[in-house]
Design a protein around this motif. Structure first.
Motif, PDB file in Angstrom:
ATOM      1  N   PHE A 186       0.820  -1.208   0.019  1.00  0.00           N
ATOM      2  CA  PHE A 186      -0.031   0.027  -0.061  1.00  0.00           C
ATOM      3  C   PHE A 186       0.785   1.297   0.033  1.00  0.00           C
ATOM      4  CE2 PHE A 186      -3.500  -2.936   0.522  1.00  0.00           C
ATOM      5  CZ  PHE A 186      -4.467  -2.135   0.141  1.00  0.00           C
ATOM      6  N   ALA A 187       2.046   1.241   0.570  1.00  0.00           N
ATOM      7  CA  ALA A 187       2.946   2.454   0.589  1.00  0.00           C
ATOM      8  C   ALA A 187       3.336   2.609  -1.152  1.00  0.00           C
ATOM      9  CB  ALA A 187       4.228   2.218   1.065  1.00  0.00           C
ATOM     10  N   THR A 188       3.514   1.487  -1.842  1.00  0.00           N
ATOM     11  CA  THR A 188       3.653   1.390  -3.227  1.00  0.00           C
ATOM     12  C   THR A 188       2.666   1.987  -3.888  1.00  0.00           C
ATOM     13  OG1 THR A 188       5.354  -0.508  -2.852  1.00  0.00           O
ATOM     14  CG2 THR A 188       4.691   0.221  -5.038  1.00  0.00           C
ATOM     15  N   ILE A 189       1.408   1.426  -3.771  1.00  0.00           N
ATOM     16  CA  ILE A 189       0.207   2.210  -4.151  1.00  0.00           C
ATOM     17  C   ILE A 189      -0.073   3.610  -4.076  1.00  0.00           C
ATOM     18  CG2 ILE A 189      -2.308   2.197  -4.302  1.00  0.00           C
ATOM     19  CD1 ILE A 189      -1.267  -0.359  -6.053  1.00  0.00           C
ATOM     20  N   ASP A 190       0.487   4.011  -3.057  1.00  0.00           N
ATOM     21  CA  ASP A 190       0.307   5.339  -2.501  1.00  0.00           C
ATOM     22  C   ASP A 190       1.026   6.226  -3.482  1.00  0.00           C
ATOM     23  OD1 ASP A 190      -1.378   6.871  -0.943  1.00  0.00           O
ATOM     24  OD2 ASP A 190       0.373   7.460   0.219  1.00  0.00           O
ATOM     25  N   HIS A 191       2.321   5.641  -3.696  1.00  0.00           N
ATOM     26  CA  HIS A 191       3.150   6.446  -4.806  1.00  0.00           C
ATOM     27  C   HIS A 191       2.757   6.347  -6.040  1.00  0.00           C
ATOM     28  CE1 HIS A 191       7.029   7.427  -2.440  1.00  0.00           C
ATOM     29  NE2 HIS A 191       6.476   6.584  -1.536  1.00  0.00           N
ATOM     30  N   LEU A 192       2.090   5.349  -6.599  1.00  0.00           N
ATOM     31  CA  LEU A 192       1.662   5.281  -8.028  1.00  0.00           C
ATOM     32  C   LEU A 192       0.699   6.251  -8.065  1.00  0.00           C
ATOM     33  CD1 LEU A 192       1.802   1.292  -8.445  1.00  0.00           C
ATOM     34  CD2 LEU A 192       3.226   2.992  -9.890  1.00  0.00           C
ATOM     35  N   SER A 193      -0.156   6.390  -7.061  1.00  0.00           N
ATOM     36  CA  SER A 193      -1.347   7.153  -7.148  1.00  0.00           C
ATOM     37  C   SER A 193      -1.269   8.422  -6.764  1.00  0.00           C
ATOM     38  CB  SER A 193      -2.468   6.519  -6.376  1.00  0.00           C
ATOM     39  OG  SER A 193      -2.386   6.360  -4.930  1.00  0.00           O
ATOM     40  N   SER A 194      -0.248   9.012  -6.319  1.00  0.00           N
ATOM     41  CA  SER A 194       0.428  10.144  -5.626  1.00  0.00           C
ATOM     42  C   SER A 194      -0.593  10.585  -4.426  1.00  0.00           C
ATOM     43  CB  SER A 194       0.033  11.370  -6.725  1.00  0.00           C
ATOM     44  OG  SER A 194       0.895  11.274  -8.050  1.00  0.00           O
ATOM     45  N   GLY A 195      -0.644   9.375  -3.653  1.00  0.00           N
ATOM     46  CA  GLY A 195      -1.160   9.642  -2.303  1.00  0.00           C
ATOM     47  C   GLY A 195      -2.803   9.366  -2.285  1.00  0.00           C
ATOM     48  N   ARG A 196      -3.089   8.510  -2.955  1.00  0.00           N
ATOM     49  CA  ARG A 196      -4.863   8.128  -3.011  1.00  0.00           C
ATOM     50  C   ARG A 196      -5.060   6.876  -2.578  1.00  0.00           C
ATOM     51  NH1 ARG A 196      -6.455   7.829  -7.901  1.00  0.00           N
ATOM     52  NH2 ARG A 196      -4.487   8.001  -9.049  1.00  0.00           N
ATOM     53  N   ALA A 197      -4.047   6.205  -1.742  1.00  0.00           N
ATOM     54  CA  ALA A 197      -4.406   4.700  -1.398  1.00  0.00           C
ATOM     55  C   ALA A 197      -5.155   4.744   0.033  1.00  0.00           C
ATOM     56  CB  ALA A 197      -3.074   4.122  -1.309  1.00  0.00           C
ATOM     57  N   PHE A 198      -5.904   3.783   0.243  1.00  0.00           N
ATOM     58  CA  PHE A 198      -6.334   3.486   1.731  1.00  0.00           C
ATOM     59  C   PHE A 198      -6.447   1.780   1.748  1.00  0.00           C
ATOM     60  CE2 PHE A 198     -10.604   3.409  -0.825  1.00  0.00           C
ATOM     61  CZ  PHE A 198     -11.132   2.464  -0.049  1.00  0.00           C
ATOM     62  N   LEU A 199      -6.292   1.334   2.772  1.00  0.00           N
ATOM     63  CA  LEU A 199      -6.486  -0.031   3.104  1.00  0.00           C
ATOM     64  C   LEU A 199      -7.789  -0.444   3.862  1.00  0.00           C
ATOM     65  CD1 LEU A 199      -5.381  -2.720   3.424  1.00  0.00           C
ATOM     66  CD2 LEU A 199      -4.091  -2.138   5.512  1.00  0.00           C
ATOM     67  N   GLY A 200      -8.596  -1.077   2.938  1.00  0.00           N
ATOM     68  CA  GLY A 200      -9.855  -1.821   3.528  1.00  0.00           C
ATOM     69  C   GLY A 200      -9.518  -3.030   4.177  1.00  0.00           C
ATOM     70  N   LEU A 201      -9.767  -3.339   5.431  1.00  0.00           N
ATOM     71  CA  LEU A 201      -9.170  -4.524   6.224  1.00  0.00           C
ATOM     72  C   LEU A 201     -10.258  -5.178   6.841  1.00  0.00           C
ATOM     73  CD1 LEU A 201      -6.111  -5.681   6.753  1.00  0.00           C
ATOM     74  CD2 LEU A 201      -6.215  -4.228   8.650  1.00  0.00           C
ATOM     75  N   GLY A 202     -10.228  -6.420   7.177  1.00  0.00           N
ATOM     76  CA  GLY A 202     -11.052  -7.018   7.796  1.00  0.00           C
ATOM     77  C   GLY A 202     -10.331  -8.280   8.579  1.00  0.00           C
ATOM     78  N   ALA A 203     -11.246  -8.901   9.471  1.00  0.00           N
ATOM     79  CA  ALA A 203     -10.368 -10.165  10.089  1.00  0.00           C
ATOM     80  C   ALA A 203     -10.432 -11.616   9.257  1.00  0.00           C
ATOM     81  CB  ALA A 203     -11.340 -10.698  11.353  1.00  0.00           C
ATOM     82  N   GLY A 204     -10.958 -11.384   8.082  1.00  0.00           N
ATOM     83  CA  GLY A 204     -10.761 -12.667   7.150  1.00  0.00           C
ATOM     84  C   GLY A 204     -12.056 -13.428   6.780  1.00  0.00           C
TER      85      GLY A 204
END
Length: 345
Positions: free
Chosen positions: A85-103
């Motif tokens: 997600f740090a990489t996606i944030d660079h590719l998108s110029s700061g537009r990433a968010f992480l949707g997370l769950g328990a599985g």
């Protein structure tokens, strides 16, 4: 401020069409594009890697937030997600968010993955990722994860990646308020959302935060058509999601006559690996009434849907992440772009 986003939900069409749909959503004023992260999906169908799709979207879009809805720290170690997600944030110029769950059992049980202590793993994973995004060297001795002098050689463009918790239980909802930037459940009515938001607020209070610091989102199915019966007929085909959230159906006052052996965990562990179980689930979905669909979904004419969205807004939803199941999906996007989004701007 009310925002609208769109799930690019699996099973998916061919990926070139997925990219076109994403572009239409961005052009139509959507604030976010969300990709569900499944290895297996109900109903079965084409289910590509969500993380790969996010990489493509990062360079194909310009304005929208991009994230998962949701992924987990069972299939991916927290360090892997943090780096991705740090990489996606660079590719998108700061537009990433992480949707997370328990599985989810369908993505874990058939593959023999270690699913012990899911809440503990989730909580530890959030702490680890936040520390790695800050550039810390992390030594961590947890019950599920252990790191020794671990660090990343990439930091996000944002100060940290916003984490949205797909929390559908009281304990995880409280965790969303305590540690996360967003709450993005699925299968809620205005009544249940209002009640369950109290758990998020309690988590905020525990951490000394304001509820205003949490983006209160909702993943919600939507079917819009000039003919409301046509919209309902299509929406009803997706009523199984309410069976999968039977606790919330009961919370909303609905009594479903389900088999004594029914539990969400039991059915979803076996749903995709046993044909008999899939057929049972399809049969149970027939118990869902139009009233229930109308309560849990956004369905009807454009005017009816605007009124319905207003009910959810009053319940506390500030970010609608729509799952487009309309008879004519292009018409649904057009209505959101030309009528609904402007009505709430």
């Amino acid at each position: 401020m009310i925002r609208f986003g769109m799930l690019l939900s699996a099973p998916m069409p061919p990926l070139d069409k997925v990219m076109n749909i994403a572009a239409m959503g961005e052009e139509g004023g959507m604030a976010s594009l969300v990709v569900p992260d499944h290895t297996l999906m109900v109903p079965p169908g084409f289910t590509p890697s969500a993380l790969s799709i996010l990489s493509a979207l990062a360079v194909k879009t310009r304005k929208v937030m991009l994230g998962t809805g949701v992924t987990d720290v069972v299939r991916y170690h927290p360090s892997v997600l943090a780096q991705f997600f740090a990489t996606i944030d660079h590719l998108s110029s700061g537009r990433a968010f992480l949707g997370l769950g328990a599985g989810e059992a369908m993505n874990i049980v058939p593959f023999g993955l270690d699913w012990r202590m899911p809440y503990t793993a989730l909580r530890e994973g959030i702490e680890i990722m936040k520390r790695l995004w800050k550039g810390e060297r992390v030594t961590f001795e947890g019950k599920r994860f252990r790191l020794r002098n671990a660090f990343l050689q990439i930091k996000p463009v944002q100060p940290s990646i916003p984490i949205y918790l797909g929390a559908n239980g009281s304990k995880t909802r409280e965790l969303a308020g305590e540690m996360c930037e967003g709450w993005m459940p699925i299968a809620e009515t205005p009544e249940t959302y209002r009640k369950n938001l109290r758990d998020v607020a309690r988590g905020c209070e525990k951490a000394g935060r304001s509820l205003d610091e949490v983006d209160t989102a909702l993943q919600i199915y939507t079917a819009i058509d000039p003919d409301p019966e046509k919209a309902m007929k299509k929406a009803w085909q997706f009523g199984g999601v309410i069976i999968g959230a039977v606790e919330k159906a009961e919370q909303a006052g609905y009594q479903l006559e389900l088999p004594e052996d029914f539990s969400r965990k039991f059915y979803f562990e076996k749903l995709l690996v046993e044909d008999e179980m899939l057929m049972k689930f399809v049969k149970l979905s027939g118990l869902v009434t139009e009233e229930m669909v109308r309560d849990f979904f956004i369905v009807g004419t454009p005017e009816e849907c605007i009124d319905r969205i207003e009910e959810f807004r009053r319940a506390g939803v500030r970010h609608f992440m729509i799952i487009n199941i309309g008879p004519d999906p292009k018409y649904v996007l057009k209505v959101y772009a030309e009528k609904i989004i402007p009505a709430f701007s």
